[in-house]
Design a protein around this motif. Structure first.
Motif, mmCIF file in Angstrom:
data_model
loop_
_atom_site.group_PDB
_atom_site.id
_atom_site.type_symbol
_atom_site.label_atom_id
_atom_site.label_comp_id
_atom_site.label_asym_id
_atom_site.label_seq_id
_atom_site.Cartn_x
_atom_site.Cartn_y
_atom_site.Cartn_z
ATOM 1 N N VAL A 25 26.711 45.290 77.851
ATOM 2 C CA VAL A 25 25.706 44.581 77.071
ATOM 3 C C VAL A 25 24.572 44.201 78.002
ATOM 4 O O VAL A 25 24.813 43.683 79.097
ATOM 5 N N GLY A 26 23.337 44.479 77.610
ATOM 6 C CA GLY A 26 22.201 44.122 78.458
ATOM 7 C C GLY A 26 20.921 44.787 78.012
ATOM 8 O O GLY A 26 20.789 45.206 76.857
ATOM 9 N N ALA A 27 19.997 44.898 78.952
ATOM 10 C CA ALA A 27 18.677 45.453 78.670
ATOM 11 C C ALA A 27 18.522 46.822 79.318
ATOM 12 O O ALA A 27 18.886 47.011 80.474
ATOM 13 N N VAL A 28 17.982 47.757 78.550
ATOM 14 C CA VAL A 28 17.551 49.043 79.081
ATOM 15 C C VAL A 28 16.038 48.939 79.206
ATOM 16 O O VAL A 28 15.355 48.628 78.236
ATOM 17 N N VAL A 29 15.533 49.167 80.414
ATOM 18 C CA VAL A 29 14.088 49.082 80.660
ATOM 19 C C VAL A 29 13.589 50.470 81.028
ATOM 20 O O VAL A 29 13.989 51.032 82.045
ATOM 21 N N ILE A 30 12.721 50.992 80.177
ATOM 22 C CA ILE A 30 12.143 52.320 80.386
ATOM 23 C C ILE A 30 10.723 52.140 80.902
ATOM 24 O O ILE A 30 9.918 51.442 80.278
ATOM 25 N N THR A 31 10.416 52.755 82.046
ATOM 26 C CA THR A 31 9.066 52.716 82.604
ATOM 27 C C THR A 31 8.404 54.061 82.339
ATOM 28 O O THR A 31 8.907 55.101 82.763
ATOM 29 N N LYS A 32 7.281 54.001 81.625
ATOM 30 C CA LYS A 32 6.552 55.208 81.267
ATOM 31 C C LYS A 32 5.554 55.560 82.373
ATOM 32 O O LYS A 32 5.265 54.729 83.246
ATOM 33 N N PRO A 33 5.018 56.787 82.378
ATOM 34 C CA PRO A 33 4.089 57.204 83.433
ATOM 35 C C PRO A 33 2.854 56.299 83.587
ATOM 36 O O PRO A 33 2.303 56.198 84.675
ATOM 37 N N ASP A 34 2.435 55.615 82.522
ATOM 38 C CA ASP A 34 1.288 54.699 82.615
ATOM 39 C C ASP A 34 1.699 53.308 83.089
ATOM 40 O O ASP A 34 0.924 52.361 83.031
ATOM 41 N N ALA A 71 24.869 38.556 71.198
ATOM 42 C CA ALA A 71 23.921 37.590 70.632
ATOM 43 C C ALA A 71 23.092 36.916 71.727
ATOM 44 O O ALA A 71 21.878 36.738 71.574
ATOM 45 N N LYS A 72 23.719 36.558 72.848
ATOM 46 C CA LYS A 72 22.982 35.945 73.960
ATOM 47 C C LYS A 72 21.960 36.922 74.535
ATOM 48 O O LYS A 72 20.838 36.540 74.863
ATOM 49 N N ASN A 73 22.333 38.189 74.658
ATOM 50 C CA ASN A 73 21.424 39.211 75.175
ATOM 51 C C ASN A 73 20.212 39.363 74.261
ATOM 52 O O ASN A 73 19.073 39.405 74.715
ATOM 53 N N ARG A 74 20.447 39.437 72.949
ATOM 54 C CA ARG A 74 19.345 39.575 71.990
ATOM 55 C C ARG A 74 18.401 38.378 72.085
ATOM 56 O O ARG A 74 17.187 38.534 72.072
ATOM 57 N N LEU A 75 18.980 37.186 72.168
ATOM 58 C CA LEU A 75 18.166 35.971 72.232
ATOM 59 C C LEU A 75 17.350 35.938 73.525
ATOM 60 O O LEU A 75 16.154 35.621 73.514
ATOM 61 N N LYS A 76 17.958 36.318 74.632
ATOM 62 C CA LYS A 76 17.250 36.344 75.919
ATOM 63 C C LYS A 76 16.081 37.330 75.870
ATOM 64 O O LYS A 76 14.984 37.021 76.332
ATOM 65 N N LEU A 77 16.306 38.491 75.306
ATOM 66 C CA LEU A 77 15.263 39.518 75.266
ATOM 67 C C LEU A 77 14.201 39.240 74.199
ATOM 68 O O LEU A 77 13.106 39.802 74.270
ATOM 69 N N ALA A 78 14.505 38.371 73.243
ATOM 70 C CA ALA A 78 13.523 38.034 72.198
ATOM 71 C C ALA A 78 12.409 37.151 72.747
ATOM 72 O O ALA A 78 11.338 37.066 72.160
ATOM 73 N N ASP A 79 12.650 36.488 73.864
ATOM 74 C CA ASP A 79 11.620 35.585 74.440
ATOM 75 C C ASP A 79 10.422 36.334 74.942
ATOM 76 O O ASP A 79 10.422 37.412 75.363
#
Length: 131
Positions: A48-57, A123-131
């Protein structure tokens, strides 16, 4: 042009992302890790966590995920998530309500405690990422 690779994010409901990226950070079950151009072949289980995708820009797309798998091979990454949603689309009030409900499941000693603990983590992950 920056060193890029092909990435796709898939869920049971369909494709969330497909395109060229410069990096992807994922929540492996043993900890977060980053994949870049020419990363060694790997298959890993996601937590459970965040996937962070960095695009070329250099812009980023962040997804809240709740498990799945990721494979990287020959500059092509495929992420199969049990559930995933773009962080910018998470409703904070709904996330707070779901966290409260999930915590209520923990107090139910009759239910499956490990399932309830996972629901609290999601639920904690969603709430953290909603900020």
């Amino acid at each position: 042009m920056a060193n890029t690779f092909q990435a796709q994010v898939l869920t049971p409901d369909g494709s969330l992302f497909e395109g060229e990226v410069t990096g992807v950070r994922v929540p492996g079950v043993q900890g977060n890790f980053m994949m870049l151009h020419n990363h060694a072949p790997i298959v890993s289980t996601l937590g459970v966590g965040a996937v962070v995708i960095t695009k070329p820009d250099n812009s980023e797309i962040v997804y809240a995920v709740s498990g799945g798998f990721v494979e990287m091979n020959d500059n092509s990454m495929t992420l199969l998530a049990e559930k995933a949603e773009e962080a910018s689309e998470i409703d904070k009030e709904e996330a707070e309500m779901l966290l409260k409900e999930a915590k209520g499941l923990l107090s139910d000693t009759v239910g499956d405690r490990s399932k309830a603990e996972k629901e609290v983590a999601i639920a904690k992950n969603r709430l953290k990422l909603a900020d």
